[in-house]
Design a protein around this motif. Structure first.
Motif, PDB file in Angstrom:
ATOM      1  N   ASP A 147     -57.517  17.531  11.424  1.00 41.45           N
ATOM      2  CA  ASP A 147     -57.607  16.603  10.164  1.00 41.45           C
ATOM      3  C   ASP A 147     -58.029  15.394  10.698  1.00 41.45           C
ATOM      4  OD1 ASP A 147     -56.706  18.540   8.503  1.00 41.45           O
ATOM      5  OD2 ASP A 147     -54.895  17.585   7.902  1.00 41.45           O
ATOM      6  N   ARG A 148     -58.859  14.608   9.661  1.00 37.23           N
ATOM      7  CA  ARG A 148     -59.306  13.473   9.841  1.00 37.23           C
ATOM      8  C   ARG A 148     -58.688  12.550   8.941  1.00 37.23           C
ATOM      9  NH1 ARG A 148     -64.224  11.860   7.545  1.00 37.23           N
ATOM     10  NH2 ARG A 148     -64.254   9.989   8.832  1.00 37.23           N
ATOM     11  N   VAL A 149     -57.818  11.622   9.434  1.00 41.48           N
ATOM     12  CA  VAL A 149     -56.867  11.009   8.574  1.00 41.48           C
ATOM     13  C   VAL A 149     -57.223   9.392   8.571  1.00 41.48           C
ATOM     14  CG1 VAL A 149     -54.397  10.091   8.767  1.00 41.48           C
ATOM     15  CG2 VAL A 149     -55.321  12.343   9.792  1.00 41.48           C
ATOM     16  N   LEU A 150     -56.950   8.821   7.292  1.00 42.11           N
ATOM     17  CA  LEU A 150     -57.042   7.201   7.195  1.00 42.11           C
ATOM     18  C   LEU A 150     -55.754   6.853   6.902  1.00 42.11           C
ATOM     19  CD1 LEU A 150     -59.473   5.439   6.541  1.00 42.11           C
ATOM     20  CD2 LEU A 150     -59.215   5.692   4.151  1.00 42.11           C
ATOM     21  N   VAL A 151     -55.559   5.808   7.927  1.00 42.86           N
ATOM     22  CA  VAL A 151     -54.231   5.041   7.792  1.00 42.86           C
ATOM     23  C   VAL A 151     -54.296   3.842   6.937  1.00 42.86           C
ATOM     24  CG1 VAL A 151     -52.558   4.172   9.466  1.00 42.86           C
ATOM     25  CG2 VAL A 151     -53.815   6.103   9.993  1.00 42.86           C
ATOM     26  N   ALA A 152     -53.410   3.760   6.186  1.00 42.71           N
ATOM     27  CA  ALA A 152     -53.514   2.346   5.231  1.00 42.71           C
ATOM     28  C   ALA A 152     -52.832   1.322   6.010  1.00 42.71           C
ATOM     29  CB  ALA A 152     -52.742   2.580   4.018  1.00 42.71           C
ATOM     30  N   VAL A 153     -53.308   0.370   6.709  1.00 46.68           N
ATOM     31  CA  VAL A 153     -52.960  -0.515   7.704  1.00 46.68           C
ATOM     32  C   VAL A 153     -52.746  -1.962   6.889  1.00 46.68           C
ATOM     33  CG1 VAL A 153     -53.342  -1.772   9.750  1.00 46.68           C
ATOM     34  CG2 VAL A 153     -54.227   0.860   9.516  1.00 46.68           C
ATOM     35  N   SER A 154     -51.701  -2.537   7.270  1.00 51.86           N
ATOM     36  CA  SER A 154     -51.190  -3.893   6.608  1.00 51.86           C
ATOM     37  C   SER A 154     -51.212  -4.883   7.736  1.00 51.86           C
ATOM     38  CB  SER A 154     -50.070  -3.608   5.642  1.00 51.86           C
ATOM     39  OG  SER A 154     -48.827  -3.564   6.662  1.00 51.86           O
ATOM     40  N   GLY A 155     -51.010  -4.423   8.773  1.00 50.39           N
ATOM     41  CA  GLY A 155     -50.813  -5.645  10.012  1.00 50.39           C
ATOM     42  C   GLY A 155     -49.321  -5.674  10.261  1.00 50.39           C
ATOM     43  N   GLY A 156     -48.480  -5.012   9.591  1.00 51.00           N
ATOM     44  CA  GLY A 156     -46.950  -4.876   9.693  1.00 51.00           C
ATOM     45  C   GLY A 156     -46.539  -3.886  10.693  1.00 51.00           C
ATOM     46  N   LYS A 157     -45.388  -3.865  11.071  1.00 56.72           N
ATOM     47  CA  LYS A 157     -44.890  -2.657  12.284  1.00 56.72           C
ATOM     48  C   LYS A 157     -45.066  -1.382  11.958  1.00 56.72           C
ATOM     49  CE  LYS A 157     -40.154  -2.895  10.706  1.00 56.72           C
ATOM     50  NZ  LYS A 157     -40.859  -2.987   9.247  1.00 56.72           N
ATOM     51  N   ASP A 158     -44.940  -1.034  10.733  1.00 52.53           N
ATOM     52  CA  ASP A 158     -44.813   0.281  10.187  1.00 52.53           C
ATOM     53  C   ASP A 158     -46.386   1.155  10.461  1.00 52.53           C
ATOM     54  OD1 ASP A 158     -41.932   0.323   9.830  1.00 52.53           O
ATOM     55  OD2 ASP A 158     -42.332  -0.709   7.850  1.00 52.53           O
ATOM     56  N   SER A 159     -47.125   0.497   9.827  1.00 54.14           N
ATOM     57  CA  SER A 159     -48.528   0.931   9.674  1.00 54.14           C
ATOM     58  C   SER A 159     -49.153   0.891  11.264  1.00 54.14           C
ATOM     59  CB  SER A 159     -49.471   0.219   8.674  1.00 54.14           C
ATOM     60  OG  SER A 159     -49.382  -1.108   9.018  1.00 54.14           O
TER      61      SER A 159
ATOM     62  N   GLY B 145     -58.494   3.288  10.597  1.00 57.67           N
ATOM     63  CA  GLY B 145     -57.414   2.459   9.860  1.00 57.67           C
ATOM     64  C   GLY B 145     -58.410   2.003   8.599  1.00 57.67           C
ATOM     65  N   PHE B 146     -57.614   1.711   7.453  1.00 61.24           N
ATOM     66  CA  PHE B 146     -58.149   0.955   6.321  1.00 61.24           C
ATOM     67  C   PHE B 146     -57.236  -0.247   6.036  1.00 61.24           C
ATOM     68  CE2 PHE B 146     -59.031   1.168   1.655  1.00 61.24           C
ATOM     69  CZ  PHE B 146     -60.221   0.453   1.670  1.00 61.24           C
TER      70      PHE B 146
ATOM     71  N   LEU C  60     -60.081   1.626  18.249  1.00 58.87           N
ATOM     72  CA  LEU C  60     -60.098   2.357  16.946  1.00 58.87           C
ATOM     73  C   LEU C  60     -60.868   1.892  15.942  1.00 58.87           C
ATOM     74  CD1 LEU C  60     -56.203   2.817  17.237  1.00 58.87           C
ATOM     75  CD2 LEU C  60     -57.671   4.705  17.865  1.00 58.87           C
ATOM     76  N   THR C  61     -61.365   2.726  15.054  1.00 61.75           N
ATOM     77  CA  THR C  61     -62.024   2.082  14.092  1.00 61.75           C
ATOM     78  C   THR C  61     -61.408   1.551  12.752  1.00 61.75           C
ATOM     79  OG1 THR C  61     -63.655   3.867  14.521  1.00 61.75           O
ATOM     80  CG2 THR C  61     -63.885   2.937  12.150  1.00 61.75           C
ATOM     81  N   LEU C  62     -61.474   0.523  12.314  1.00 57.82           N
ATOM     82  CA  LEU C  62     -60.774  -0.093  11.253  1.00 57.82           C
ATOM     83  C   LEU C  62     -61.905  -0.598  10.107  1.00 57.82           C
ATOM     84  CD1 LEU C  62     -57.999  -1.451   9.979  1.00 57.82           C
ATOM     85  CD2 LEU C  62     -58.682  -3.645  11.030  1.00 57.82           C
ATOM     86  N   HIS C  63     -61.698   0.166   8.972  1.00 55.70           N
ATOM     87  CA  HIS C  63     -62.445  -0.030   7.708  1.00 55.70           C
ATOM     88  C   HIS C  63     -61.746  -1.221   6.708  1.00 55.70           C
ATOM     89  CE1 HIS C  63     -64.778   3.423   8.759  1.00 55.70           C
ATOM     90  NE2 HIS C  63     -63.532   4.119   8.582  1.00 55.70           N
ATOM     91  N   THR C  64     -62.530  -2.060   6.562  1.00 49.42           N
ATOM     92  CA  THR C  64     -61.980  -3.316   5.605  1.00 49.42           C
ATOM     93  C   THR C  64     -62.639  -3.583   4.110  1.00 49.42           C
ATOM     94  OG1 THR C  64     -63.197  -4.917   6.681  1.00 49.42           O
ATOM     95  CG2 THR C  64     -61.145  -4.583   7.684  1.00 49.42           C
TER      96      THR C  64
END
Ligand code: Q46
Ligand code: ZN
Ligand code: ZN
Length: 316
Positions: free
Chosen positions: A48-60, A76-77, A103-107
């Motif tokens: 699966d291609r997954v998009l992770v909602a990233v906040s900069g906090g520990k959990d994401s 990441g997004f 890793l790839t991070l989209h913003t």
């Protein structure tokens, strides 16, 4: 204190497992618990291609790291919400993490790309900041997943988050929300699949995971979270957990496994509503325009000027 697995010196005790773990076996436990949640709720399939909602906090950051460790193709997004210094710093943590691991991070930036930020936009639209913020994030994550052809959106919600939301919904008997409490929502009506693979780990464990993996994360809470009821529910649940280890896990998982079915009827009625494409952005909605476009319109409406009096006359 000895590790349950190798009998070497332990660095963490986990009372609900009635066990202690060394660094290596604690990290393995985190990966195993995440893989177990993915399998238990059919969250993701290999490849699966997954998009992770990233906040900069520990959990994401932890969930992004674990998914990569488990072999998923996870990008990441990050959405800049314009919440003062908090947003600037969180963007730096997310970017640093992505660069360090290649890793790839989209913003996306709310102010730059949509003309408003959360503090000003929510005030102009007369919505609570967290309500405007939550709606915005859900919309932008859905849109990004749809645009990029991802199979699923992953968020870093952990056991503490989910148990606190459940507590709020039980206290007020929000039966429709109770029906939707699954840690995996399948794709439907143009919305992508959504998964929360960290639901078997607590906040304390995701923080420990980050420290042991050398992941630098934003520790400070969002300033807008002050007074948030879910923080109070988390404290209450931690209090219960202190006297009854495992209570939090049982509260959430026994609900999912034994009680949630009873609310299925309410959910069936809700999902019966047929959706149409938003006239502005094309997102699925049950109105002519979606909630995000309605929010954008109100949040970016020009402020009326007082004409005919000088500023000092207005002030006096
Ligand atoms: S970021 Fe947004 Fe949270 Fe801040 S404004 Fe509320 S919802 S508290 S996860
Ligand atoms: Zn060990
Ligand atoms: Zn729209």
């Amino acid at each position: 204190m000895k590790c349950r697995v190798c009998r070497g010196p332990a660095i963490i005790d986990i009372r609900r497992h009635n066990a202690n773990f060394c660094s290596e076996h604690f990290l393995k436990l985190c990966r195993d618990q995440t893989a177990k949640a993915i399998a238990q709720f059919d969250m993701l399939q290999p490849g699966d291609r997954v998009l992770v909602a990233v906040s900069g906090g520990k959990d994401s950051l932890a969930v992004w790291d674990i998914l990569n460790e488990l072999g998923y193709d996870a990008e990441g997004f990050y959405v800049g919400l314009g919440i003062g210094e908090c947003s600037d710093v969180s963007a730096e943590y997310a970017t640093r993490f992505a660069h360090a691991r290649n890793l790839t991070l989209h913003t996306e930036d709310l102010l730059r790309d949509h003309g408003f930020d959360v503090p000003h936009g929510s005030r102009a639209a007369k919505r609570a900041p967290c309500s405007a913020c939550g709606l915005t994030k859900r919309h932008l994550f859905d849109e990004a997943a749809h645009r990029g052809g991802y199979d699923a959106i992953v968020t870093g919600h952990n056991l503490d988050d989910e148990a606190a939301v459940l507590m709020g919904n039980v206290l007020h008997w929000h039966t429709d929300y109770l029906a939707r409490h699954a840690p995996m929502l399948p794709a439907r009506d143009g919305f992508p699949k959504k998964a929360k693979p960290l639901v078997r780990l607590t906040e304390r464990e995701t923080a420990a995971y980050c420290v042991l993996r050398g992941i630098d994360y934003l520790v400070d809470e969002c300033p807008m979270a002050v007074g948030n009821k879910h923080l109070a529910y988390k404290e209450q649940l931690n209090e219960l957990e202190r006297t009854s280890p495992g209570a939090k896990f049982d509260f959430y998982f026994r609900f999912l496994l034994d009680a949630q079915d009873r609310f299925a009827e309410a959910e069936a009625e809700r999902t019966d509503i047929s959706l149409q494409a938003c006239e502005r952005c094309g997102a699925p909605t049950n109105n002519d325009i979606c909630s995000f476009c309605a929010l954008t319109e109100r949040a970016t409406r020009p402020v009326p000027l007082t004409i005919g009096r000088k500023p000092q006359e207005v002030a006096s």
